[in-house]
Design a protein around this motif. Sequence first.
Motif, PDB file in Angstrom:
ATOM      1  N   ASP A  10     -29.914 -43.546 -22.012  1.00  0.00           N
ATOM      2  CA  ASP A  10     -30.609 -43.042 -23.198  1.00  0.00           C
ATOM      3  C   ASP A  10     -30.075 -41.663 -23.528  1.00  0.00           C
ATOM      4  O   ASP A  10     -30.599 -40.647 -23.063  1.00  0.00           O
ATOM      5  CB  ASP A  10     -32.122 -42.993 -22.943  1.00  0.00           C
ATOM      6  N   LEU A  11     -29.017 -41.634 -24.325  1.00  0.00           N
ATOM      7  CA  LEU A  11     -28.414 -40.371 -24.755  1.00  0.00           C
ATOM      8  C   LEU A  11     -29.180 -39.920 -25.984  1.00  0.00           C
ATOM      9  O   LEU A  11     -28.939 -40.385 -27.099  1.00  0.00           O
ATOM     10  CB  LEU A  11     -26.927 -40.573 -25.066  1.00  0.00           C
ATOM     11  N   GLY A  12     -30.134 -39.021 -25.765  1.00  0.00           N
ATOM     12  CA  GLY A  12     -30.963 -38.569 -26.874  1.00  0.00           C
ATOM     13  C   GLY A  12     -30.493 -37.254 -27.450  1.00  0.00           C
ATOM     14  O   GLY A  12     -29.715 -36.521 -26.833  1.00  0.00           O
ATOM     15  N   HIS A  13     -30.960 -36.959 -28.630  1.00  0.00           N
ATOM     16  CA  HIS A  13     -30.609 -35.695 -29.281  1.00  0.00           C
ATOM     17  C   HIS A  13     -31.167 -34.519 -28.483  1.00  0.00           C
ATOM     18  O   HIS A  13     -30.523 -33.469 -28.372  1.00  0.00           O
ATOM     19  CB  HIS A  13     -31.180 -35.689 -30.701  1.00  0.00           C
ATOM     20  N   GLY A  14     -32.343 -34.732 -27.897  1.00  0.00           N
ATOM     21  CA  GLY A  14     -32.981 -33.656 -27.140  1.00  0.00           C
ATOM     22  C   GLY A  14     -32.861 -33.814 -25.640  1.00  0.00           C
ATOM     23  O   GLY A  14     -32.591 -32.849 -24.928  1.00  0.00           O
ATOM     24  N   GLU A  15     -33.071 -35.051 -25.147  1.00  0.00           N
ATOM     25  CA  GLU A  15     -33.018 -35.306 -23.710  1.00  0.00           C
ATOM     26  C   GLU A  15     -32.219 -36.563 -23.418  1.00  0.00           C
ATOM     27  O   GLU A  15     -32.094 -37.444 -24.277  1.00  0.00           O
ATOM     28  CB  GLU A  15     -34.429 -35.455 -23.124  1.00  0.00           C
ATOM     29  N   THR A  16     -31.719 -36.640 -22.188  1.00  0.00           N
ATOM     30  CA  THR A  16     -30.974 -37.807 -21.736  1.00  0.00           C
ATOM     31  C   THR A  16     -31.588 -38.306 -20.438  1.00  0.00           C
ATOM     32  O   THR A  16     -31.968 -37.504 -19.580  1.00  0.00           O
ATOM     33  CB  THR A  16     -29.484 -37.471 -21.531  1.00  0.00           C
ATOM     34  N   ALA A  17     -31.699 -39.631 -20.317  1.00  0.00           N
ATOM     35  CA  ALA A  17     -32.219 -40.243 -19.086  1.00  0.00           C
ATOM     36  C   ALA A  17     -31.406 -41.493 -18.796  1.00  0.00           C
ATOM     37  O   ALA A  17     -30.910 -42.159 -19.719  1.00  0.00           O
ATOM     38  CB  ALA A  17     -33.691 -40.579 -19.233  1.00  0.00           C
ATOM     39  N   VAL A  18     -31.252 -41.815 -17.508  1.00  0.00           N
ATOM     40  CA  VAL A  18     -30.457 -42.969 -17.090  1.00  0.00           C
ATOM     41  C   VAL A  18     -31.243 -43.782 -16.076  1.00  0.00           C
ATOM     42  O   VAL A  18     -31.919 -43.222 -15.199  1.00  0.00           O
ATOM     43  CB  VAL A  18     -29.108 -42.529 -16.471  1.00  0.00           C
TER      44      VAL A  18
END
Length: 640
Positions: A10-18
Motif C-alpha cells: 500500500d504505497l500511499g500519498h501519506g503512509e506506506t504499509a506492506v
Amino acid sequence: MEILETIGFDLGHGETAVTKAIVESIEPPQMLEINNKKNQITALGWHPQLGYLVGEQALIQAGVTQLQISFKQKPNHDPDYRKTISTFVATYYRLLQESKQIEGGTTSYFYVGCPSGWSVSEREEYQKLLQTAGIPHLNVVPESRAAFMQAKEAGRLEYEKLKSSVLIVDIGSSTTDFTLVKSLHEIPVDFGSNALGASLIDRAIFERTLAKHDQKALLEKVFKEYPHHQARCELACRKAKENYFSNEQLYSDSQSFARGFESINEQIYFIPQVNKLIMEEILNQPLPELGQKSWMQAFRAAVSEAKQKLDQQNIVPKLLLMTGGASRMKFTHQICQEIFPEPETLLRPDPEPERCIALGLARVGRWDLRATAFKQEVNKLFESQKLKDLIERQIPELVDLLIKPLADNLIESAVRTGIKDWQKNQIRTLVDLETSMKERAEQWLKSDRAQKIINNQCISWFNNQIQPDLAAETDPICRQFHIPRSSLRFEEGIDPTFVNPELRIGDAILADTVAFIVNVVIGGGTLASIITLILTGHFTWPIALVYGASVMAAGMELNRQGVKEAIKTNVDVPSWLRPSFLNDKKIDDICKQIKPELEKVLQEQLTANQEAFEQLIAKVEQGLQKALSAKVQEAIILIQ
C-alpha cells in the motif's frame, strides 16, 4: 517457479504499509515491518554515506541531504517523479529481502494499490513504472477492491451482502474515491475533479502555522533553500491533525491543543497546534484546490453526487464501507450517514483504516491466484470425460423413471377416457374409438402435462442418481480450496432446462416410437380386449350384432379375423347396452391388462433409441457445465 506468497504493497500519498499472505494458507496476512514499524511515512531520503532511506529513518537520520514526501500521484513523464517512485519501491523491496520477511524473486507476487478513479491506461502505466524497481511479479489493482476483500475476509460482510450493492468510500491523503461493488464487480463512481485528499488539511494547518509564526520570513527562506525542512514541518502538521482526530473530545476546550513538533535548529521551532475551534475554521475555509469550496463542503458535495448517480440507476447500497486513514475523521461518518441513512444503508467504518488496504491487497493477490487455480480445476473436470460418463452411466435409471408415469398417464388420458366416451355413446364404432385413442395419445405425449411429468422425473433422476456421482468429483475440489462442499452442489434443486433440455416426448425422444406405441398397444391391444369381450360374452346378442344385416346380405362367410374387422367397422352397440356390456370394472381390467405391454414397449423403444439419448447426454453435459460455471462464479467469492 511456484508463487508462494502475495505481498500487499500500500504505497500511499501519506503512509506506506506492506503485508504478506501465504498462498496455500487461509491464515490472515501479516503486517511486515520497515524500521521496526508496521506503518511508515511515505518518505524517501538520500544520505551521502548510507544511501537511500525510507520512512521514519529518512526523516530522523542526521545528514540526510535530500528528502521527498507525499509523492504518490498519477503516472506522468516527469523524470524526478519517476525516479522517486521507482527508487522508493526498490528500496522497500531490498529492505524486505534483507530482513528475510519475504522470499523475493519469482516466488513473491506484489500487489500494489491505486485509486479506483484511475483509468485502465493510467493503471497500466503505473504498473510499468513500478516494475522498473526490479520486482519480477507485480500487479496494480484498485484500492477499493482491496478494501472490499479485507471487509469480506475479516468477517464484516455477510454472504448475501457480498452479492448485493456495497459503496466503498476511500478517503486518502491525495484523493477521495467512491466505488460501487455490485454483484462482486467494481464500478468507480466519478464526481469530477478528484483533488479531495486529507493532505489539503495538513497543508492548511501548515500555512496557518507559518502565517502566525514569529520568524515567518526566516522560515520561508529556509524552506526555499532546504526543502526537506519544509517536508518535515508539513509532516508535523499531519501529526497534529492525526492527534486531534484520534480523540476529538480532549481538544474541545479552547485551552487544549493537539500538537506537532519540528526543530529547524536550536533556536527555531515549528509547532503546529489545533483544537476544535481551529479545526472547524480550517475545515470550513475555502480552498483553491477545491474550487474555493471548503474541505467539508467538497466532501458533502462529493457524497451527494455519488448518491444522485446511484439514484439514477435505482441503486441503494446495502452497505457503505469507509476506509483510508482520513476516514477516522468523525464528521465524514456523520455526512455519509446523513446522505445514506439507515436502515437502507448500513455504515461500516474500517477499524484499522491505515492497514486495511495493505491487508486487502495481500488478500486480493492470494484470492486471484487461488480463484484462478480453482477455475482451472473445474475446467479440468469439464475437459475430461467424467461428466459425460456419469450421465451416460445413469441413462437406464432415467428410462426406468420415465416408463411408469408415461404408461399410467397414457392409459388414463387416452385409453380410459376413450373407452368411457364409447361407453357413454359419444363414440359410435370401435374404429372411431381406435382413431380417438390414437389422437388422444399423440396429443398427450406432446402436451405441457407430459413435459411437466418428464421434467419432474428428470429432476428426481438428477438429484438421486447424477448428484451423488457429481459430488464425488466436486467435493475434493471444494476441500482443496477450503470452501463449503455445497458451493458446487445443487442441493436446492436444479433448473429442469439443465437436465432436460428440449426433451419433448412427442417430437424429440419418442418421435420414432409414438406411432408404434399407439398402434400396437393403445389401438390394437385395447380393441382386442374389447372384441374379446364381445366374442366371449352372452351368445345371443353378440352374434346378432356381429352378423348384422349388411354383412349377411353380402353372403360373406366370415372367418375369425374377418369377424373382428366386421365388429370394428360395423358394430354399433346400442347406447342402453353399453354400460352393462362394458362397465367400469371391465374398463379397469382392460387398463390393467394392457399396462405391462405398454411399459414393455416403452422400455424397448426408449432403450433402442440410442441416437436420441446420445443427444440428450450431450445436452445434459452442456447444461451441467453451464450450471456448474454459474456455481463457480458464486463460489469464488468464498475463496480466501
